[in-house]
Design a protein around this motif. Structure first.
Motif, mmCIF file in Angstrom:
data_model
loop_
_atom_site.group_PDB
_atom_site.id
_atom_site.type_symbol
_atom_site.label_atom_id
_atom_site.label_comp_id
_atom_site.label_asym_id
_atom_site.label_seq_id
_atom_site.Cartn_x
_atom_site.Cartn_y
_atom_site.Cartn_z
ATOM 1 N N ALA A 234 -65.759 -21.202 67.418
ATOM 2 C CA ALA A 234 -64.740 -22.254 66.453
ATOM 3 C C ALA A 234 -63.330 -22.580 67.038
ATOM 4 N N LYS A 235 -63.291 -23.289 66.827
ATOM 5 C CA LYS A 235 -61.741 -24.155 66.952
ATOM 6 C C LYS A 235 -61.074 -23.556 68.355
ATOM 7 N N ARG B 117 -66.225 -23.294 60.673
ATOM 8 C CA ARG B 117 -65.575 -24.039 61.421
ATOM 9 C C ARG B 117 -65.945 -24.598 62.586
ATOM 10 N N VAL B 118 -67.244 -24.757 62.112
ATOM 11 C CA VAL B 118 -68.074 -24.939 63.792
ATOM 12 C C VAL B 118 -67.817 -26.693 63.744
ATOM 13 N N ASP B 119 -68.052 -27.300 64.720
ATOM 14 C CA ASP B 119 -67.990 -29.096 65.292
ATOM 15 C C ASP B 119 -69.103 -29.502 64.122
#
Length: 362
Positions: A107-108, A144-146
């Motif tokens: 993530a990110k 923090r995943v989209d």
């Protein structure tokens, strides 16, 4: 998305016989068929399900391979992060609860990450303390995943509650091929076949189902259990001990359950907990009713008259009674049952995922 074909990475531990791996391989093949460039990064090549992805999907195995073991998911996450640093992708798909540590690692990192919820998020069996610990871990790994994909609105709402923000969306389980065969008439087999299917492990409830089936009249039905796993020998011994070996069959693993569904009168799902089991969808698509414990949001598919029954968890007497009830009923129209799950065909599901990835491009 981009003017070029979408480039999507799927991360898997391996290709073992699991629902998560089966879904991921099917989606890979469907996305590739629709023109996307698909890469599967796997910790190892173990397991038979890799062939489902087809020849148009690039498969990259970690070097050195990462077989399943204590700490192997952390090692897979580090290897996937290093792989993503070397290659450009438009999106990453992390299938199933099992792979959430990979989602946290990626993530990110400059590429949108879509994580999937495949198993139950709220299990009464956990108790309050273990449920709290599960939710804290989920919040930490997925914060923090989209985007998150849930397989039902129930799981979507649970995920949003746990994460404390509206991050999850519902996309149907791609359990059916686009060319799924139309349902066949219910056979007039005597005795009728009661079918169960899944990995032979304790949480699937096969031992309880066998015990319940043994209470039925001798001529009522024949029980067939399709699948393999560590409980196979114990179940075989239980069948003999109960004296029902002449009307109970452990058929082993099969690559295609549809012929068994065509021969069956009904399917039984006796699990203690499930995410959104494909076998329920496959049974309805074949025009067969389902008896299920109250173990999954998929039981909402059984609300339609004739589609089946839902029984309490761990209640063998209720299972036996439900089997007798369904066997005594006039079968529902198989075409009506199949229509309940038409939205689970993989073509439409694949498009929904690709649309989600496209919306994440910024």
């Amino acid at each position: 998305m981009c003017s070029d074909p979408a480039s999507i990475l799927i991360v898997l531990h391996d290709f073992s016989l699991g629902g998560t791996e089966r879904i991921a391989a099917r989606l890979a093949a469907a996305w590739a068929k629709k023109g996307a460039r698909i890469t599967v990064f796997a910790g190892s090549g173990n397991g038979p399900l890799g062939v489902l992805a087809g020849d148009d999907v690039e498969v990259v195995i970690a070097d050195p391979p990462i077989p399943r073991a204590i700490g192997s998911r952390r090692r897979l996450a580090r290897a996937a992060r290093a792989f993503v640093a070397k290659r450009r992708f438009d999106g990453v798909f992390v299938p199933g609860n099992f792979h959430w540590p990979v989602a946290a690692a990626l993530a990110k990192r400059g590429v949108p990450v879509v994580a999937q919820v495949s198993a139950a998020l709220d299990k009464p069996q956990r108790g309050r303390v273990r449920q709290w610990a599960f939710e804290m871990r989920m919040r930490r790994l997925l914060r923090r995943v989209d985007a998150i994909v849930a397989l039902s609105d129930v799981a979507r709402d649970q995920a949003n509650r746990i994460l404390r923000r509206s991050l999850a969306t519902t996309i149907a389980l791609p359990a059916l091929p686009d060319d799924v065969a139309p349902p066949q008439p219910v056979p007039d087999t005597q005795p009728p076949i009661v079918l169960a299917a899944g990995r032979l492990v304790p949480e699937k409830g096969f031992s309880r189902l066998i015990e319940a089936f043994a209470t039925l009249p001798e001529c009522a039905a024949r029980l067939v259990i399709v699948g393999d796993g560590p409980e196979a020998e114990g179940l075989r011994q239980q069948i003999h001990a109960l004296g029902i070996a002449d009307r109970t069959e452990l058929a082993g693993y099969v690559t295609d359950i549809r012929p068994w569904l065509d021969a069956a009168r009904l399917l039984v799902l006796a699990s203690d907990f499930e995410g959104f089991p494909a076998v329920v969808i496959e049974a309805l698509a074949a025009g067969r009713p389902v008896i299920a414990t109250d173990c999954t949001p998929a039981t909402r598919l059984l609300d339609t008259p004739g589609a089946g029954m839902v029984v309490p968890l761990r209640d063998g007497a209720a299972l036996a009674s439900a089997i007798e009830t369904i066997l005594a009923q006039t079968p529902a129209n198989p075409i009506t049952l199949a229509a309940l799950v038409a939205h689970h065909r993989i073509g439409a599901v694949a498009v929904a995922y690709l649309t989600l990835f496209e919306g994440l491009q910024g």
